[in-house]
Design a protein around this motif. Structure first.
Motif, mmCIF file in Angstrom:
data_model
loop_
_atom_site.group_PDB
_atom_site.id
_atom_site.type_symbol
_atom_site.label_atom_id
_atom_site.label_comp_id
_atom_site.label_asym_id
_atom_site.label_seq_id
_atom_site.Cartn_x
_atom_site.Cartn_y
_atom_site.Cartn_z
ATOM 1 N N THR A 145 1.255 -1.246 -0.092
ATOM 2 C CA THR A 145 -0.245 0.051 0.336
ATOM 3 C C THR A 145 1.141 0.997 0.171
ATOM 4 N N SER A 147 0.611 4.243 1.911
ATOM 5 C CA SER A 147 0.193 4.416 3.641
ATOM 6 C C SER A 147 -0.090 3.469 3.804
ATOM 7 N N SER A 149 -3.100 4.230 5.961
ATOM 8 C CA SER A 149 -4.754 3.964 5.986
ATOM 9 C C SER A 149 -5.201 3.036 5.478
ATOM 10 N N GLU A 150 -4.502 3.059 3.436
ATOM 11 C CA GLU A 150 -4.731 2.546 2.790
ATOM 12 C C GLU A 150 -5.318 0.324 3.610
ATOM 13 N N SER A 151 -4.757 0.593 3.840
ATOM 14 C CA SER A 151 -4.731 -1.375 4.429
ATOM 15 C C SER A 151 -6.295 -1.887 5.411
ATOM 16 N N ARG A 153 -8.987 1.019 4.731
ATOM 17 C CA ARG A 153 -9.843 1.181 3.698
ATOM 18 C C ARG A 153 -10.007 0.039 2.786
ATOM 19 N N ARG A 154 -9.341 -0.863 2.823
ATOM 20 C CA ARG A 154 -9.416 -1.675 0.974
ATOM 21 C C ARG A 154 -9.952 -3.694 2.099
#
Ligand SMILES: NC(=O)c1ccc[n+]([C@@H]2O[C@H](COP(=O)([O-])OP(=O)(O)OC[C@H]3O[C@@H](n4cnc5c(N)ncnc54)[C@H](O)[C@@H]3O)[C@@H](O)[C@H]2O)c1
Ligand SMILES: *[C@@H]1O[C@H](CO)[C@@H](O)[C@H](O)[C@H]1NC(C)=O
Length: 275
Positions: A145, A147, A149-151, A153-154
């Protein structure tokens, strides 16, 4: 980037005693699955799938349960799902081609049989798979990812893949009942994706539309090599597809790599439908 498990946790694969279901089970094992529930009418076929996975000598092979039975039977469906406490991925691959016949020659029994397996049976499975996955926590994405926070959000609670067909998108002579069952699979996938993909559920549900693939189903349903050559002739890539090529797409749809893909019918057909 360090290597990572593309899939983790428990998966159910229906129709895993042959063809594409077997290939999906093997590739899921290679990709890191820890628990596999394999179901099929054909008990010998399931045993062959299990021994194929065992013979790979993977560093951490999955624990495998073989649960033979008929997915068109509501009694078997309740027995099957009573043996599955938790589920992260489900691949609904069990299906039949049925008789090759003009509608004026086709039988009501043939119609009912095809619908009982390809459409009604698959729907019964999807219903129980969704109920199990709704109990999961959201698993964050573990691949690369940009950033942290992406983990989150995904993240997803689960992923379901329904095997439809290129013949759910285009027609084929003397196969009206089969093609209609596959269009039904694409349609139910889209509508369920609307209901379950978003918050608070976060379960993605997609279809895969294989083209002409080298499996026992294809080899038995084309009378002689003539019919098969014609079908391959409709394929711009000019060859039959491999079960592993469909399996790789299915594993991608299970994994968080496809985290923004839902309700789609991913076409894996060497170009058959664009011709
Ligand atoms: N082979 C192709 O070219 C092709 C193309 C498009 C779509 N498909 C679809 O892909 C899926 C897998 O097909 P395949 O080619 O691997 O076929 P296959 O015949 O090799 O495998 C299908 C498996 O489903 C099982 N099955 C059938 N009816 C069942 C039932 N009532 N309960 C439990 N198990 C049952 C069979 O025993 C078999 O092991 C099917 O849904 C098929 O319609 C195949
Ligand atoms: C069941 O599976 C075995 C082993 O893969 C295979 O040889 C046999 O043809 C299958 N039977 C049917 C009815 O598909």
């Amino acid at each position: 980037m360090a290597s990572y498990k593309r899939v983790d946790g428990a998966a159910l694969v229906t129709g895993s005693g042959s063809g594409m279901g077997r290939a999906v089970s093997v590739v899921l094992s290679v990709a890191g699955i820890t628990r596999l529930y394999l179901t099929d009418l054909n008990r010998t076929g399931l045993e062959e799938t299990k021994s194929t996975i065992t013979s790979l000598n993977l560093p951490s092979p999955p624990t495998i349960s073989l649960i033979p039975g008929d997915i068109s039977s509501p009694a078997f469906i309740s027995s099957l799902f009573s043996q599955i406490p938790q589920l992260d991925y489900a691949v609904n691959c069990a299906g039949i081609m049925g008789e090759t016949a003009l509608t004026t020659e086709a039988t009501l029994e043939g119609f009912d049989k095809l619908n009982a397996v390809n459409y009604r049976g698959l729907w019964m499975c999807v219903k129980e798979e969704l109920k199990l996955m709704l109990k999961n926590d959201i698993t964050p994405y573990t691949g690369f990812t940009f950033s942290p926070s992406e983990s989150q959000r995904r993240g997803q609670r689960g992923s379901i893949i329904n095997i439809a067909s290129q013949l759910g998108l285009v027609g084929k002579t003397q196969a009206a009942i089969y093609t209609a069952t596959k269009a039904a699979v694409l349609s139910l996938t889209r509508s369920d994706a609307i209901d379950y993909s978003g918050p608070p559920h976060h379960i993605r549900i997609n279809s895969v539309c294989p083209g002409v693939i080298e499996t026992p189903l294809t080899m038995n349903s084309y009378e002689g090599t003539d019919g098969l050559e014609k079908a391959v002739g409709l394929t711009p890539m000019g060859r039959i597809g491999l079960p592993s090529e469909v399996a790789d797409t299915v594993v991608w749809l299970c994994s968080g790599e496809s985290s923004f893909v839902t309700g789609s019918g991913v076409v894996v057909d060497g170009g058959y439908v664009i011709h």
